[in-house]
Design an enzyme around this catalytic site. Structure first.
Site, short mmCIF file in Angstrom:
data_model
loop_
_atom_site.label_atom_id
_atom_site.label_comp_id
_atom_site.label_asym_id
_atom_site.label_seq_id
_atom_site.Cartn_x
_atom_site.Cartn_y
_atom_site.Cartn_z
N ARG A 1 39.19 22.89 9.11
CA ARG A 1 37.88 22.28 9.39
C ARG A 1 36.78 23.31 9.64
O ARG A 1 35.64 22.93 9.93
CB ARG A 1 38.00 21.33 10.57
CG ARG A 1 38.64 19.99 10.19
CD ARG A 1 38.88 19.10 11.41
NE ARG A 1 39.08 17.71 11.03
CZ ARG A 1 40.21 17.21 10.56
NH1 ARG A 1 41.26 18.01 10.41
NH2 ARG A 1 40.31 15.94 10.24
N ASP B 1 0.84 -1.20 0.00
CA ASP B 1 0.00 0.00 0.00
C ASP B 1 0.87 1.25 0.00
O ASP B 1 1.42 1.64 1.04
CB ASP B 1 -0.92 -0.03 1.22
CG ASP B 1 -1.74 1.25 1.37
OD1 ASP B 1 -1.77 2.07 0.42
OD2 ASP B 1 -2.37 1.43 2.43
N GLU C 1 30.87 10.36 6.85
CA GLU C 1 31.31 10.17 8.23
C GLU C 1 30.14 10.52 9.14
O GLU C 1 29.97 11.66 9.56
CB GLU C 1 32.51 11.06 8.55
CG GLU C 1 33.74 10.78 7.70
CD GLU C 1 34.88 11.73 8.00
OE1 GLU C 1 34.67 12.71 8.76
OE2 GLU C 1 35.99 11.52 7.48
#
Length: 470
Positions: free
Chosen positions: A339, A51, A130
């Site tokens: 970073r 369904d 990650e």
């Protein structure tokens, strides 16, 4: 693996049940089970009915019948069920036309891979996510008309240093100091190893596991990079395994991006590279050892990042993590090693085979098939249109003075803003009919009606702290 080989595998493992799985629109794995005798070689063409109107974001009730066609290449034995059970991931098709279903996330990922090949740019797009997560010992939450609350607890939570634990032995990571001391400060080494080895036993290549920055059991387990659709399948298995290993050990895992106030949120940095004829195309003699193609790919991601965020950061909670000035990379710039940039070029190895770009803005609440596909489409757009990413930013973005920072564009500040960006910037996704108008319109409608508006309309508990005495 062929259908005949799947049947032989089931017999060899004494399977008695077949579990058919597929991904719904928002990104939750769905399943139903049939006796093994129902699985025949013809099942891999005929499929199984279900369904479609009961699946979020899919069919209307007057057109609810759908088929899921098992993919023989995905066969694995479930590691948790009591009865030996064969698992097959399926593709969704219309039972009348036999056409693939446009809102099936796996089909969108398959089209993205096919589109890459059709451009001649490359033949394989590798993805290495990650995925970070939290391991908690207890979670309680409720949301009613006249009340709302949540409460998280963890034996490792720094807030429990004063709790009577009969005895309390301490060793609880302070906020932002969980990366990554040895046990007994790290209390989840064995649990993460169990998770990692369970995935290895399923044939999923793993790279490492470790504690992450936040207190209260934040963790990361990394899979080795794989082609787009295969990684979409593996990410579904990844979440399933981690939740079930935690559950059978009396704990719970969440991929919610920002469950804790004033500690690091949960991201999913995604490593991307394109190869052709077995050769990596992102290695070269440009900045940080990448090719011109890689720089154009970066330009594509940076140009379309706000629209991508509607898919790669698809929850209202995602934007509790993506806040300027904090740990998440919201500033749309690129750099080597840095970073604090939205895109980083990892410098761990000089080998051309390891050269890739790392998109750091996404989080693991996303539907992997859709997020990887959207990123690939932005990469292709950048390469085809030679989109210049500008100069790299090798400074710590969070230390920049306001006059420099104002010139760096930022990721969206809310899911509503990201959806508006997707509405305005979607042509790159529509190429090759990878994403369709219907898919994007339904995504925006579903997210607005089921997530943005319900959160927007509800009073927040902290508002009572701020405003009740006005």
């Amino acid at each position: 693996m062929t259908p005949k080989e799947v049947l032989a595998m089931a017999k060899e493992n004494n399977a008695r049940v077949v579990d058919i799985r597929f991904m719904d629109f928002p990104g939750i794995w769905q399943h139903f089970s049939v006796p093994l005798r129902e699985l025949e070689e013809s099942s891999f063409e005929d499929g199984f009915g279900f369904d479609g109107s009961s699946i979020r974001g899919w069919q209307a009730i007057d057109a609810s019948d759908m088929l899921v066609i098992p993919d023989a290449a995905t066969a694995k034995m479930d590691p948790f069920y009591e009865v030996p059970t064969l698992v097959l991931i399926g593709n969704i098709v219309d039972p009348i036309t036999r056409e693939p279903y446009s809102r099936d996330p796996r089909y969108i990922a398959q089209k993205a891979e096919a589109f890459l090949k059709s451009t001649g740019i490359g033949d394989t797009a590798f993805f290495g996510p990650e995925a970070e997560f939290f391991i908690f010992d207890n979670i309680q939450f409720e949301s009613g008309r006249n009340f709302a609350y949540y409460e998280i607890d963890s034996d490792e939570g720094v807030w429990n240093t004063g709790r009577d634990e009969g005895p309390n032995l301490g060793y609880k990571p302070r906020h932002k100091e969980g990366y990554f001391p040895v046990p007994p400060m790290d209390k989840f080494q064995d649990l993460r190893t169990e998770m990692m080895l369970t995935l290895e036993d399923l044939g999923i290549d793993m790279e490492c596991q470790h504690h992450e920055v936040a207190t209260a059991g934040q963790a990361e387990i990394d899979m080795r990079f794989k082609p787009l659709v295969q990684m979409g399948d593996q990410l579904a298995w990844f979440k399933y395994v981690l939740k079930n290993v935690a559950y059978r050990n009396g704990r719970t895992v969440t991929f919610m991006p920002k469950p804790l106030f004033e500690d690091n949120g949960t991201g999913m940095h995604i490593h991307v590279s394109i190869w052709k004829d077995g050769k990596p195309l992102f290695a070269g003699d440009k900045y940080a050892g990448v090719s011109q193609m890689a720089l154009y790919a970066i330009g594509g991601i940076l140009k379309h990042c706000k629209a991508i965020c509607a898919i790669s950061n698809p929850t209202t909670n995602s934007y509790k993590r993506l806040v300027p000035g904090f740990e998440a990379p919201v500033n749309l710039a690129y750099s080597s090693r840095n970073r604090s940039a939205a895109i980083r070029i990892p410098m761990y190895s000089a080998s051309p085979k390891t050269k890739r770009i790392e998109f750091r803005t996404p989080d693991p609440s996303c539907n992997g098939y859709l997020a990887f596909s959207a990123i690939l489409m932005a990469v292709i757009d950048g390469i085809e249109n030679k989109i210049d990413p500008g100069e790299p930013l090798d400074k710590n973005i969070y230390d920049l003075p306001p006059e420099e920072l104002k010139n760096i564009p930022s990721a969206p500040g809310s899911l509503e803003e990201a959806l508006a960006a997707l509405k305005a910037d979607q042509d790159f996704l529509l190429k090759g009919d990878v994403f369709t108008k219907d898919v994007i319109e339904k995504w925006i409608e579903y997210k607005t009606q089921n997530e943005v508006n319900p959160v927007k309309l509800r009073p927040h508990p902290h508002e009572f702290f701020l405003y009740f005495d006005l």
